[in-house]
Design an enzyme around this catalytic site. Sequence first.
Site, PDB file in Angstrom:
ATOM      1  N   SER A   8      23.057  31.701  -7.213  1.00 60.90           N
ATOM      2  CA  SER A   8      21.972  30.975  -7.878  1.00 60.90           C
ATOM      3  C   SER A   8      20.640  31.575  -7.454  1.00 60.90           C
ATOM      4  O   SER A   8      20.260  31.510  -6.279  1.00 60.90           O
ATOM      5  CB  SER A   8      22.026  29.494  -7.479  1.00 60.90           C
ATOM      6  OG  SER A   8      20.796  28.889  -7.798  1.00 60.90           O
ATOM      7  N   HIS A  31      23.702  32.682 -11.494  1.00 63.32           N
ATOM      8  CA  HIS A  31      23.543  31.291 -11.913  1.00 63.32           C
ATOM      9  C   HIS A  31      22.054  30.994 -12.075  1.00 63.32           C
ATOM     10  O   HIS A  31      21.259  31.218 -11.156  1.00 63.32           O
ATOM     11  CB  HIS A  31      24.169  30.416 -10.821  1.00 63.32           C
ATOM     12  CG  HIS A  31      24.201  28.952 -11.082  1.00 63.32           C
ATOM     13  ND1 HIS A  31      25.196  28.340 -11.806  1.00 63.32           N
ATOM     14  CD2 HIS A  31      23.382  27.962 -10.671  1.00 63.32           C
ATOM     15  CE1 HIS A  31      24.987  27.033 -11.830  1.00 63.32           C
ATOM     16  NE2 HIS A  31      23.887  26.772 -11.147  1.00 63.32           N
ATOM     17  N   ASP A  33      19.350  28.151 -12.750  1.00 68.55           N
ATOM     18  CA  ASP A  33      19.109  26.713 -12.738  1.00 68.55           C
ATOM     19  C   ASP A  33      17.849  26.401 -13.532  1.00 68.55           C
ATOM     20  O   ASP A  33      16.738  26.600 -13.041  1.00 68.55           O
ATOM     21  CB  ASP A  33      18.948  26.232 -11.289  1.00 68.55           C
ATOM     22  CG  ASP A  33      20.275  26.193 -10.552  1.00 68.55           C
ATOM     23  OD1 ASP A  33      21.217  25.564 -11.071  1.00 68.55           O
ATOM     24  OD2 ASP A  33      20.367  26.794  -9.466  1.00 68.55           O
ATOM     25  N   MET A  35      15.293  23.826 -14.932  1.00 64.69           N
ATOM     26  CA  MET A  35      14.851  22.457 -14.634  1.00 64.69           C
ATOM     27  C   MET A  35      13.536  22.195 -15.353  1.00 64.69           C
ATOM     28  O   MET A  35      12.636  23.035 -15.310  1.00 64.69           O
ATOM     29  CB  MET A  35      14.619  22.303 -13.133  1.00 64.69           C
ATOM     30  CG  MET A  35      15.833  22.643 -12.290  1.00 64.69           C
ATOM     31  SD  MET A  35      15.442  22.428 -10.554  1.00 64.69           S
ATOM     32  CE  MET A  35      16.953  23.018  -9.799  1.00 64.69           C
ATOM     33  N   HIS A  64      22.630  26.812 -16.044  1.00 62.13           N
ATOM     34  CA  HIS A  64      22.893  25.409 -15.710  1.00 62.13           C
ATOM     35  C   HIS A  64      21.679  24.642 -16.194  1.00 62.13           C
ATOM     36  O   HIS A  64      20.600  24.725 -15.596  1.00 62.13           O
ATOM     37  CB  HIS A  64      23.107  25.301 -14.188  1.00 62.13           C
ATOM     38  CG  HIS A  64      23.292  23.907 -13.703  1.00 62.13           C
ATOM     39  ND1 HIS A  64      23.266  23.581 -12.369  1.00 62.13           N
ATOM     40  CD2 HIS A  64      23.522  22.749 -14.371  1.00 62.13           C
ATOM     41  CE1 HIS A  64      23.462  22.284 -12.234  1.00 62.13           C
ATOM     42  NE2 HIS A  64      23.611  21.748 -13.430  1.00 62.13           N
ATOM     43  N   MET A  66      19.522  21.756 -16.537  1.00 61.77           N
ATOM     44  CA  MET A  66      19.136  20.446 -15.994  1.00 61.77           C
ATOM     45  C   MET A  66      17.864  20.012 -16.722  1.00 61.77           C
ATOM     46  O   MET A  66      16.764  19.959 -16.152  1.00 61.77           O
ATOM     47  CB  MET A  66      18.921  20.546 -14.482  1.00 61.77           C
ATOM     48  CG  MET A  66      20.234  20.676 -13.723  1.00 61.77           C
ATOM     49  SD  MET A  66      19.985  21.185 -12.018  1.00 61.77           S
ATOM     50  CE  MET A  66      19.881  22.953 -12.255  1.00 61.77           C
ATOM     51  N   MET A 135      28.875  18.877  -9.597  1.00 61.38           N
ATOM     52  CA  MET A 135      27.750  18.934  -8.659  1.00 61.38           C
ATOM     53  C   MET A 135      28.204  18.352  -7.326  1.00 61.38           C
ATOM     54  O   MET A 135      28.745  17.244  -7.278  1.00 61.38           O
ATOM     55  CB  MET A 135      26.569  18.089  -9.171  1.00 61.38           C
ATOM     56  CG  MET A 135      25.840  18.589 -10.397  1.00 61.38           C
ATOM     57  SD  MET A 135      25.028  20.187 -10.242  1.00 61.38           S
ATOM     58  CE  MET A 135      24.042  20.022  -8.767  1.00 61.38           C
ATOM     59  N   ASP A 173      28.957  23.262  -7.379  1.00 61.38           N
ATOM     60  CA  ASP A 173      27.561  23.668  -7.221  1.00 61.38           C
ATOM     61  C   ASP A 173      26.824  22.751  -6.247  1.00 61.38           C
ATOM     62  O   ASP A 173      26.634  21.564  -6.536  1.00 61.38           O
ATOM     63  CB  ASP A 173      26.899  23.615  -8.605  1.00 61.38           C
ATOM     64  CG  ASP A 173      25.476  24.143  -8.611  1.00 61.38           C
ATOM     65  OD1 ASP A 173      25.022  24.675  -7.583  1.00 61.38           O
ATOM     66  OD2 ASP A 173      24.820  24.032  -9.665  1.00 61.38           O
TER      67      ASP A 173
END
Length: 214
Positions: A8, A31, A33, A35, A64, A66, A135, A173
């Site tokens: 990540s 990965h 993330d 957000m 991913h 979010m 998660m 994760d």
Amino acid sequence: MKNLIAASVLSADFSRLGEEIAALGAADLLHLDLMDGHYVPNLSFGYPIIECIARLTDKPLDAHLMVTNPDFYIEGLAELGVKYFSFHQETVYHPHRVIQKLKTLGVKAGLALNPGTPLSSIMALLGDLDYVLLMSVNPGFSYQSFIPSILDKIRQLSDLRAKHNPELLIQVDGGITDKNAAEVRAAGANILVSASYIFSSKNYTKAINTLKGL
Ligand code: DX5
Ligand code: ZN
């Protein structure tokens, strides 16, 4: 059974992004993330940075999401070459439709479950998914501690996989370290995501191989 590491980049030093990505040669996936400051109380990065990352690596990119509206970003990210997409079921009204859209684009469809979200909530979708992201911390930040009760959840999902979708990959994760990686793999996980363990180590290759059990 697949045993992959998704590094990540959330914990990378973005002032040296090229060097950081180059040092992740042992990772299987990168990965990302995403957000948005709504679904989780943090902001990360978006298209401009992902475009740079895509130019710096040949590794599959694993987004991913979010964010409160993952649907907004799917085409744009697929155009940048993202191959794996996970979204949180509670962020969409029609998760099955989002999964269908991902399949139509020829990318891998994953559903992400927070620590407090039960496996029963995804039973109806299990057969349609390429992977489930469990998660093992609450989403939003790296450098948090692994929640031990998630080990049981991994085992339960692994049992469900045997019955409903043997091809399903289980991604775990949050808070993955040398102390818990073997147990997480033994419970049935195929893809371990790691940010802080890798990026706080001196030798990323060694850290990644340790997480793989090599
Ligand atoms: C948390 C992110 C994770 C995070 C993992 O919301 O989804 O991917 O970057 O970080 P570590 O490995 O430090 O727990
Ligand atoms: Zn993540």
